[in-house]
Design a protein around this motif. Structure first.
Motif, short mmCIF file in Angstrom:
data_model
loop_
_atom_site.label_atom_id
_atom_site.label_comp_id
_atom_site.label_asym_id
_atom_site.label_seq_id
_atom_site.Cartn_x
_atom_site.Cartn_y
_atom_site.Cartn_z
N TRP A 1 0.80 -1.22 0.00
CA TRP A 1 0.00 0.00 0.00
C TRP A 1 0.83 1.27 0.00
O TRP A 1 0.26 2.38 -0.08
CB TRP A 1 -0.96 -0.01 1.19
N LYS B 1 2.52 1.71 -2.49
CA LYS B 1 2.35 1.91 -3.93
C LYS B 1 0.87 1.63 -4.24
O LYS B 1 0.52 0.58 -4.80
CB LYS B 1 3.25 0.96 -4.72
N PRO B 2 -0.02 2.57 -3.88
CA PRO B 2 -1.45 2.30 -3.92
C PRO B 2 -2.00 1.99 -5.31
O PRO B 2 -2.88 1.12 -5.45
CB PRO B 2 -2.07 3.58 -3.35
N GLN B 3 -1.54 2.68 -6.35
CA GLN B 3 -2.09 2.45 -7.68
C GLN B 3 -1.77 1.03 -8.16
O GLN B 3 -2.65 0.31 -8.67
CB GLN B 3 -1.54 3.48 -8.67
N GLN B 4 -0.51 0.62 -7.98
CA GLN B 4 -0.11 -0.72 -8.38
C GLN B 4 -0.88 -1.77 -7.59
O GLN B 4 -1.34 -2.77 -8.15
CB GLN B 4 1.39 -0.89 -8.14
N THR B 5 -1.04 -1.53 -6.30
CA THR B 5 -1.72 -2.49 -5.44
C THR B 5 -3.21 -2.60 -5.78
O THR B 5 -3.78 -3.70 -5.76
CB THR B 5 -1.54 -2.10 -3.96
N LEU B 6 -3.84 -1.48 -6.12
CA LEU B 6 -5.25 -1.51 -6.49
C LEU B 6 -5.46 -2.33 -7.77
O LEU B 6 -6.44 -3.06 -7.88
CB LEU B 6 -5.78 -0.09 -6.68
N VAL B 7 -4.54 -2.20 -8.71
CA VAL B 7 -4.63 -2.98 -9.94
C VAL B 7 -4.54 -4.47 -9.62
O VAL B 7 -5.32 -5.29 -10.11
CB VAL B 7 -3.52 -2.58 -10.94
#
Length: 265
Positions: free
Chosen positions: A213, A215-221
């Motif tokens: 989290w 790296k929120p964008q990567q983790t959301l993907v």
């Protein structure tokens, strides 16, 4: 009336409620071949799950409070609970089931929900571990013992496949929200743990390298793709149950209670 029924059906799907049909309680207590008791495979699965959880806890590489950080261990506990309630259901004599009309006893419903969640989650854990984590750039040895490694991330799917293929009750497509809600609970847990400053046993800010989290964008993907894959595993589960019951209709003289209507509205 039709619009009202449709609204109730859609709402039931969204909240992950069980869609009950003509299932009799004893259908959850036997195999599709007929009167073979489900105790013959659920007791060994329960003992397997208890043994592997105990083994994993004793040899865990971190402190005890971090044991439940991992989806693998959540999945094992799911299998333990699923097989326990499965044993409770199977241990009831057919004549002991109360006549509740179209409703099922509460312990049968609990078992059915756990069954709907545990099987696709086990499949997800196996694929996620061997395809994603094992090929990750940042490799972490989550199971130093190679035998335990296979037990945690391979045999877990095999025992749930055994449960699926021997059981007689249906798996339904509309129950897809049950495993998805379970995965959402775990995802929220990872967010809360990260926000609270929690670390993994090696001092990393993430539990899994691909669910980081910071790296929120990567983790959301990754989270969205994992959720879609879990839904796919549920569809695979329903498909396998449908094939199982089509075979049962050919092999069993009476087709009553062995046809899986999982893909029907």
């Amino acid at each position: 009336m039709i619009m009202q029924w449709s609204w109730k059906q859609n709402a039931s799907c969204c909240i992950g409620a069980l869609r009950e049909g003509n299932e009799r309680p004893e259908l959850f207590a036997r195999s599709w071949q007929g009167r073979l008791s489900a105790l013959y495979w659920r007791v060994p699965i329960f003992l397997w799950a208890f043994t592997v959880i105990s083994w994993s806890a004793v040899t865990f590489w971190g402190t005890t409070d971090k044991f439940l950080l991992y989806m693998t261990h959540w999945g094992l506990i799911l299998i333990l609970l699923e097989s326990f309630f499965g044993i409770v259901v199977a241990a009831k004599k057919f004549s002991d089931f109360p006549d509740l009309g179209l409703s099922l006893p509460w312990y049968v419903k609990v078992y059915w929900v756990l069954y709907n969640v545990a099987i696709p989650v086990a499949f997800l854990i196996t694929v996620f571990y061997w395809v994603i984590l094992k090929s990750s750039v940042k490799k972490i040895n989550y199971a130093p013992n190679p035998v335990l490694d296979v037990m945690l991330h391979g045999i877990n799917s095999m025992v749930m496949l055994l449960e699926l293929m021997l059981s007689a009750h249906p798996s339904r497509l509309v129950h897809v929200m049950q495993p998805l809600y379970f995965s959402l609970v775990y995802l929220l847990f990872t967010i809360i743990y990260y926000s609270a400053g929690g670390l993994d046993p090696w001092g990393n800010v993430f539990i899994y390298p691909v669910i980081n989290w910071s790296k929120p964008q990567q983790t959301l993907v990754v989270a969205v793709l994992t959720g879609l894959f879990l839904a796919l595993m549920h569809i695979v589960t329903v498909a396998l149950a449908t094939v199982r019951d089509l075979i049962a209709r050919r092999c069993v003289s009476s087709s009553s209670g062995v046809y899986n209507d999982g893909f029907e509205p």
